[in-house]
Design a protein around this motif. Structure first.
Motif, PDB file in Angstrom:
ATOM      1  N   LEU A 107      41.081  50.455  42.069  1.00 33.18           N
ATOM      2  CA  LEU A 107      41.188  50.541  43.726  1.00 33.18           C
ATOM      3  C   LEU A 107      40.676  51.807  44.134  1.00 33.18           C
ATOM      4  O   LEU A 107      39.919  51.930  45.266  1.00 33.18           O
ATOM      5  CB  LEU A 107      42.117  49.950  44.302  1.00 33.18           C
ATOM      6  N   ASN A 108      41.141  52.773  43.840  1.00 28.64           N
ATOM      7  CA  ASN A 108      41.093  54.058  44.556  1.00 28.64           C
ATOM      8  C   ASN A 108      39.732  54.676  43.809  1.00 28.64           C
ATOM      9  O   ASN A 108      39.009  55.349  44.648  1.00 28.64           O
ATOM     10  CB  ASN A 108      42.050  55.028  43.714  1.00 28.64           C
ATOM     11  N   LYS A 109      39.262  54.386  42.704  1.00 29.43           N
ATOM     12  CA  LYS A 109      38.134  54.829  42.392  1.00 29.43           C
ATOM     13  C   LYS A 109      36.945  54.188  43.119  1.00 29.43           C
ATOM     14  O   LYS A 109      35.913  54.512  43.475  1.00 29.43           O
ATOM     15  CB  LYS A 109      37.447  54.334  40.907  1.00 29.43           C
ATOM     16  N   LEU A 110      37.107  52.776  43.565  1.00 31.75           N
ATOM     17  CA  LEU A 110      36.094  52.010  44.553  1.00 31.75           C
ATOM     18  C   LEU A 110      36.027  52.979  45.797  1.00 31.75           C
ATOM     19  O   LEU A 110      34.995  52.832  46.280  1.00 31.75           O
ATOM     20  CB  LEU A 110      36.510  50.714  44.734  1.00 31.75           C
ATOM     21  N   MET A 111      37.301  53.264  46.330  1.00 31.88           N
ATOM     22  CA  MET A 111      37.151  54.078  47.524  1.00 31.88           C
ATOM     23  C   MET A 111      36.518  55.380  47.502  1.00 31.88           C
ATOM     24  O   MET A 111      36.198  55.917  48.616  1.00 31.88           O
ATOM     25  CB  MET A 111      38.786  54.284  47.970  1.00 31.88           C
ATOM     26  N   GLU A 112      36.217  55.892  46.399  1.00 30.32           N
ATOM     27  CA  GLU A 112      35.316  57.022  46.379  1.00 30.32           C
ATOM     28  C   GLU A 112      33.908  57.003  46.690  1.00 30.32           C
ATOM     29  O   GLU A 112      33.199  57.827  46.560  1.00 30.32           O
ATOM     30  CB  GLU A 112      35.703  57.828  44.741  1.00 30.32           C
ATOM     31  N   HIS A 113      33.668  55.809  46.829  1.00 34.59           N
ATOM     32  CA  HIS A 113      32.036  55.476  47.061  1.00 34.59           C
ATOM     33  C   HIS A 113      31.750  56.316  48.392  1.00 34.59           C
ATOM     34  O   HIS A 113      32.390  56.224  49.325  1.00 34.59           O
ATOM     35  CB  HIS A 113      31.617  53.945  47.138  1.00 34.59           C
TER      36      HIS A 113
ATOM     37  N   PHE B 160      30.732  48.223  38.513  1.00 31.71           N
ATOM     38  CA  PHE B 160      32.072  47.586  38.484  1.00 31.71           C
ATOM     39  C   PHE B 160      32.652  46.700  37.477  1.00 31.71           C
ATOM     40  O   PHE B 160      33.554  46.892  36.675  1.00 31.71           O
ATOM     41  CB  PHE B 160      32.131  46.699  40.077  1.00 31.71           C
ATOM     42  N   MET B 161      31.730  45.936  36.716  1.00 29.87           N
ATOM     43  CA  MET B 161      32.148  45.220  35.630  1.00 29.87           C
ATOM     44  C   MET B 161      32.389  46.151  34.505  1.00 29.87           C
ATOM     45  O   MET B 161      33.251  45.946  33.656  1.00 29.87           O
ATOM     46  CB  MET B 161      30.945  44.268  35.330  1.00 29.87           C
ATOM     47  N   ARG B 162      31.611  47.088  34.399  1.00 24.81           N
ATOM     48  CA  ARG B 162      31.763  48.158  33.204  1.00 24.81           C
ATOM     49  C   ARG B 162      33.176  48.746  33.195  1.00 24.81           C
ATOM     50  O   ARG B 162      33.935  48.591  32.244  1.00 24.81           O
ATOM     51  CB  ARG B 162      30.765  48.937  33.284  1.00 24.81           C
ATOM     52  N   ASP B 163      33.369  49.123  34.473  1.00 23.71           N
ATOM     53  CA  ASP B 163      34.577  50.068  34.799  1.00 23.71           C
ATOM     54  C   ASP B 163      35.802  49.175  34.782  1.00 23.71           C
ATOM     55  O   ASP B 163      37.181  49.522  34.619  1.00 23.71           O
ATOM     56  CB  ASP B 163      34.588  50.450  36.297  1.00 23.71           C
TER      57      ASP B 163
ATOM     58  N   GLU C  22      41.118  37.590  36.682  1.00 17.72           N
ATOM     59  CA  GLU C  22      42.023  37.523  38.270  1.00 17.72           C
ATOM     60  C   GLU C  22      42.323  38.783  38.866  1.00 17.72           C
ATOM     61  O   GLU C  22      42.224  39.017  40.011  1.00 17.72           O
ATOM     62  CB  GLU C  22      43.363  36.763  37.964  1.00 17.72           C
ATOM     63  N   ASP C  23      42.489  39.818  37.705  1.00 19.49           N
ATOM     64  CA  ASP C  23      42.913  41.222  38.346  1.00 19.49           C
ATOM     65  C   ASP C  23      41.711  41.743  39.023  1.00 19.49           C
ATOM     66  O   ASP C  23      41.775  42.585  40.070  1.00 19.49           O
ATOM     67  CB  ASP C  23      43.456  42.120  37.254  1.00 19.49           C
ATOM     68  N   ARG C  24      40.570  41.389  38.432  1.00 15.62           N
ATOM     69  CA  ARG C  24      39.372  42.008  38.860  1.00 15.62           C
ATOM     70  C   ARG C  24      39.043  41.526  40.286  1.00 15.62           C
ATOM     71  O   ARG C  24      38.579  42.381  41.128  1.00 15.62           O
ATOM     72  CB  ARG C  24      38.003  41.613  37.963  1.00 15.62           C
ATOM     73  N   VAL C  25      39.247  39.975  40.675  1.00 11.86           N
ATOM     74  CA  VAL C  25      39.068  39.600  41.832  1.00 11.86           C
ATOM     75  C   VAL C  25      39.978  39.998  42.954  1.00 11.86           C
ATOM     76  O   VAL C  25      39.684  40.476  44.162  1.00 11.86           O
ATOM     77  CB  VAL C  25      39.169  37.997  41.841  1.00 11.86           C
ATOM     78  N   ALA C  26      41.434  40.130  42.470  1.00 12.70           N
ATOM     79  CA  ALA C  26      42.407  40.685  43.257  1.00 12.70           C
ATOM     80  C   ALA C  26      42.067  42.105  43.879  1.00 12.70           C
ATOM     81  O   ALA C  26      42.097  42.440  45.098  1.00 12.70           O
ATOM     82  CB  ALA C  26      43.762  40.738  42.527  1.00 12.70           C
ATOM     83  N   THR C  27      41.441  42.802  43.025  1.00 12.79           N
ATOM     84  CA  THR C  27      41.171  44.274  43.128  1.00 12.79           C
ATOM     85  C   THR C  27      40.044  44.457  44.186  1.00 12.79           C
ATOM     86  O   THR C  27      40.197  45.253  44.933  1.00 12.79           O
ATOM     87  CB  THR C  27      40.899  45.077  41.976  1.00 12.79           C
ATOM     88  N   VAL C  28      38.886  43.715  43.943  1.00 11.73           N
ATOM     89  CA  VAL C  28      37.960  43.936  44.732  1.00 11.73           C
ATOM     90  C   VAL C  28      38.395  43.191  46.034  1.00 11.73           C
ATOM     91  O   VAL C  28      37.753  43.741  47.291  1.00 11.73           O
ATOM     92  CB  VAL C  28      36.473  43.370  44.365  1.00 11.73           C
ATOM     93  N   THR C  29      39.074  42.456  46.263  1.00 15.22           N
ATOM     94  CA  THR C  29      39.386  41.521  47.531  1.00 15.22           C
ATOM     95  C   THR C  29      40.246  42.572  48.278  1.00 15.22           C
ATOM     96  O   THR C  29      40.099  42.727  49.469  1.00 15.22           O
ATOM     97  CB  THR C  29      40.162  40.410  47.423  1.00 15.22           C
ATOM     98  N   ALA C  30      41.366  43.153  47.576  1.00 13.00           N
ATOM     99  CA  ALA C  30      42.051  44.386  48.171  1.00 13.00           C
ATOM    100  C   ALA C  30      41.347  45.490  48.835  1.00 13.00           C
ATOM    101  O   ALA C  30      41.300  46.139  49.839  1.00 13.00           O
ATOM    102  CB  ALA C  30      43.278  44.747  47.422  1.00 13.00           C
ATOM    103  N   TRP C  31      40.132  45.811  47.822  1.00 12.57           N
ATOM    104  CA  TRP C  31      39.183  46.759  48.218  1.00 12.57           C
ATOM    105  C   TRP C  31      38.381  46.858  49.643  1.00 12.57           C
ATOM    106  O   TRP C  31      38.394  47.473  50.459  1.00 12.57           O
ATOM    107  CB  TRP C  31      38.241  46.905  47.205  1.00 12.57           C
TER     108      TRP C  31
END
Length: 402
Positions: A238-244, A268-271, A278-287
């Motif tokens: 999540l923190n890495k996604l916020m660095e965009h 994102f899929m690579r990272d 489920e964790d992937r979907v939860a993370t991008v939703t929280a993002w």
């Protein structure tokens, strides 16, 4: 001025389909009044959705396919309008206009170094085809007028948000969560030039694409947040996604599939390869929720500005997991849905473009320069009427205005 019947059409960056609404409208600007008569939603078939998505990717899009899809969508829009009129039991001769957002396939708010590399935007769904299919005056291609005046061509719904949500005692952030998230900030008792608006970042776009890929096309989105509820938010990712870098750019600013489309999801899929579905979907939703909250904190809230109410609309408002995350990241605001104001989240943007189209026809500016970054107010929209009777109805209206 007499009440008029008009139709609004909205097809967004989420590529889920087309919303159509028949409205009765009167007044103008802050005195505009709208009554919804009938509505329907037309979901894109999977082959149409895939074809449009390919047109949004410069690496595989072709001029021939863009040309064909422009006319195809114009025809589809016309068929939807005719279906809506049949459903409402109203004849085309009673409808003044149909106003279409069009389907965005490329949006470039910032130019390059070459003198020919200027900002631009492209929405397809040909207006002449739409007018010919319906026998009604068609209005559309709104964004280019704002960009011609130095604006970013978005967010355009800020004009309508100001009409619908301006309040003498409450400051409000009107947040749409469609494919892209965008906010309109309206201070208490605001004048039009005090309104601020910008794209907060991805809305449902990345969530939908991740779900689509990981279910191999069996699901197009996370219905009711069911997948996200089974997962856990990965804080490191999540923190890495916020660095965009988009999130540090100051408004006015807009974005789309150019930044957060297929290539972004590939990364994102690579990272996230070591995480569960489920964790992937939860993370991008929280993002998505965190990008909204951080945008408010960085660019709206200050010693002079505060937010009393947050009003959520768009498809994201129907995702309970996403709404819970928004409540978590916005603990100091009251979070509402559009429905709390007797306004359908599904129809809000279709209604908005009907209002924009009507203002174009009566010759009044229909954008807010402080929201889009334009140098001056403009009348957005291009008009097509392929049949004499459609032109005559519009001419009669203009005669009544003078």
């Amino acid at each position: 001025m007499d009440k008029q019947l008009g139709i609004g059409l909205m097809s967004g960056t989420s590529l889920d389909g087309i919303d159509a609404v028949l409205i009765e409208i009167e007044g103008s600007s802050i005195n505009t009044k709208v009554n919804v008569i009938e509505s329907l939603t037309h979901e894109y078939r999977s082959d149409v959705r895939t074809a449009i998505k390919e047109l949004c990717d410069p690496e595989i899009a072709s001029l021939e396919k863009i040309c064909s899809m422009n006319m195809f969508l114009g025809r589809e829009l016309g068929m939807i309008v005719n279906e809506l009129l049949d459903k409402a039991g109203i004849g085309k001769e009673d409808v003044l206009f149909v106003s279409s957002h069009g389907q965005t396939i490329f949006h470039k708010p910032v130019g390059g170094e070459s003198r020919m590399d200027v900002p631009g935007t492209l929405q397809i769904g040909d207006l002449s085809m739409l007018s010919e299919m319906t026998g009604i005056t068609a209005v559309g291609d709104f964004r280019t007028a704002d960009m011609s005046a130095g604006g970013q061509g978005a967010p355009l719904v800020s004009f309508v948000d100001y009409i619908l949500f301006n309040n003498p005692d409450r400051s409000r952030a009107i947040q749409n969560i469609g494919g892209i998230g965008n906010v309109t900030y309206i201070p208490r008792n605001a004048k039009k030039d005090q309104v601020m608006s910008f794209d907060t970042g991805p809305g449902n776009m990345v969530i939908d694409e991740v779900v689509y890929r990981l279910t191999e096309g069996k699901q197009a989105y996370d219905k009711d947040g069911r997948i996200a509820y089974k997962g856990e938010v990965n804080k490191k990712l999540l923190n890495k996604l916020m660095e965009h870098p988009y999130f540090t750019v100051k408004p006015p600013k807009t974005t789309g599939r150019e930044l957060f489309g297929s290539s972004f999801v590939d990364s994102f899929m690579r990272d996230s390869a070591d995480l569960s579905f489920e964790d992937r979907v939860a993370t991008v939703t929280a993002w998505t929720a965190k990008t909204i909250a951080e945008s408010y904190s960085c660019f709206i809230e200050s010693s002079r500005n505060s937010i009393d109410d947050v009003v959520i609309g768009g498809g994201g408002s129907y995702n309970p997991f996403l709404m819970e995350q928004l409540h978590r990241y916005l603990p100091n605001q009251i979070v509402y849905k559009h429905e709390d104001f007797q306004l359908s989240s599904d129809l809000k943007e279709a209604i908005a473009f009907a209002i924009l189209g009507y203002h174009c026809l009566i010759g009044q500016s229909n954008q807010i320069p402080s929201a889009t970054g334009a140098h001056n107010p403009v009348i957005m929209g291009k008009i097509s009427h392929t049949q004499q009777q459609a032109f005559q109805r519009l001419n009669d209206l203009r005669g009544n205005l003078h």
